[in-house]
Design an enzyme around this catalytic site. Structure first.
Site, mmCIF file in Angstrom:
data_model
loop_
_atom_site.group_PDB
_atom_site.id
_atom_site.type_symbol
_atom_site.label_atom_id
_atom_site.label_comp_id
_atom_site.label_asym_id
_atom_site.label_seq_id
_atom_site.Cartn_x
_atom_site.Cartn_y
_atom_site.Cartn_z
ATOM 1 N N SER A 1 0.858 -1.195 0.000
ATOM 2 C CA SER A 1 0.000 0.000 0.000
ATOM 3 C C SER A 1 0.881 1.227 0.000
ATOM 4 O O SER A 1 2.013 1.194 0.503
ATOM 5 C CB SER A 1 -0.907 0.021 1.227
ATOM 6 O OG SER A 1 -1.603 1.254 1.325
ATOM 7 N N LYS B 1 1.736 -2.657 6.304
ATOM 8 C CA LYS B 1 2.053 -2.535 4.884
ATOM 9 C C LYS B 1 3.514 -2.153 4.652
ATOM 10 O O LYS B 1 4.123 -2.569 3.659
ATOM 11 C CB LYS B 1 1.118 -1.520 4.232
ATOM 12 C CG LYS B 1 -0.334 -2.006 4.144
ATOM 13 C CD LYS B 1 -0.443 -3.299 3.339
ATOM 14 C CE LYS B 1 -1.877 -3.719 3.130
ATOM 15 N NZ LYS B 1 -2.024 -4.944 2.304
ATOM 16 N N TYR C 1 -2.329 -0.349 10.314
ATOM 17 C CA TYR C 1 -2.333 -0.686 8.886
ATOM 18 C C TYR C 1 -1.046 -0.208 8.215
ATOM 19 O O TYR C 1 -0.424 -0.946 7.437
ATOM 20 C CB TYR C 1 -3.544 -0.037 8.223
ATOM 21 C CG TYR C 1 -3.704 -0.353 6.757
ATOM 22 C CD1 TYR C 1 -4.336 -1.527 6.346
ATOM 23 C CD2 TYR C 1 -3.238 0.528 5.777
ATOM 24 C CE1 TYR C 1 -4.489 -1.811 4.999
ATOM 25 C CE2 TYR C 1 -3.392 0.244 4.439
ATOM 26 C CZ TYR C 1 -4.027 -0.921 4.051
ATOM 27 O OH TYR C 1 -4.174 -1.207 2.716
#
Length: 281
Positions: free
Chosen positions: A174, A193, A189
């Site tokens: 990401s 990533k 998150y």
């Protein structure tokens, strides 16, 4: 690593020679063909994964679709009927290493091999700042789903790539592994990533004799993963993106096709951002 293995890096005569590669004959478009190959895509019942699977089928690949909550049998049937390839859906819990190994074994039994593996499944962080979060199981769920599952997929497919002498692993990272998103707080998150990106680079070096390993870093994509955000928050995302919009999931397919195909035969350890220019600012 033994001393002899270390020496082999400096003197090829003491160890394996560099990987040999014979370029395929034909034109540039043939390099992008996946005809006769088998691709395995996690999280492919909807969203980005579904588009990747369909893109690979269009390019001639047989496809194994992975799903958890939303069945993908209808998608598999659709791919078979529309593109004339073999497709089959498999239910799996990607946060369970043993279940991942089970499904990889089933796919190899059903298809005979796996040429391309896309570790794509993931979930967003929607709970706010970590400092205010008392339920630590939410952190664990993000790490298990967005990071550990990628390792489990790599751990399951790596030995098969080594045994067959070829393979391509593509991890969905990401742009959040490069920048810190604003204004929403999503440290868990982002951390997961970022780790996926570095895991990708590390595996690319380790697996260089037999497989290529790369990642794709999507920006804001119009899928169910962004539905948690209200319209005002989404407007901010768009304002911060140079192209001024979210992406359609289909716009990711080119990057995944490139990395899966012989057109990227000298690309490994790379990350391709598909983020509308967000990380360029």
């Amino acid at each position: 690593m033994s001393s002899e293995e270390i020496k082999s890096y400096c003197n090829p005569e003491l160890g394996p020679l560099p990987t040999k590669y014979t370029p395929p004959s034909g034109g540039i478009l043939e390099l992008f063909s996946l005809k006769g190959k088998v691709a395995s895509v996690t999280g492919s019942s909807s969203g980005i994964g579904a588009e990747i699977a369909e893109g690979y089928a269009q390019a001639g690949s047989n496809v194994a679709l992975w799903y958890h909550s939303h069945p993908a049998q209808d998608k598999a049937k659709y791919l078979e009927e529309k593109y004339g390839v073999k497709a089959k859906a498999y239910k799996a819990d990607i946060s369970d290493a043993d279940d991942v190994k089970r499904v990889v074994a089933e796919i190899r039994k059903d298809f005979g091999k796996i040429d391309i593996f896309v570790a794509n499944a993931g979930i967003p962080w929607t709970f706010g700042p970590l400092i205010d979060e008392s339920d630590l199981t939410k952190w664990k769920k993000i790490i298990d789903t967005d990071l550990n599952s990628v390792f489990y997929c790599a751990h399951a497919i790596g030995p098969h790539f080594r045994d067959q002498g070829f393979g391509v692993l593509i991890n969905t990272a990401s742009m959040s592994g490069t920048i810190v998103n604003v204004p929403q707080a999503q440290a868990a998150y982002n951390a997961a990533k970022a780790a996926v990106k570095h895991l990708t680079k590390s595996l690319a070096v380790e697996w260089a004799p037999f497989a290529r390993v790369n990642s794709v870093s999507p920006g804001y994509i119009a899928t169910h993963l962004t539905e948690f955000a209200d319209k005002d928050l989404q407007k901010i995302w768009v304002q911060l993106t140079p192209l001024g919009r979210e992406a359609n999931p289909k716009e990711l397919c080119g990057a995944y096709l490139l990395l899966a195909s012989d057109a990227s035969s000298y690309i490994t350890g790379a990350d391709i951002p598909v983020d509308g220019g967000y990380t360029a600012i």
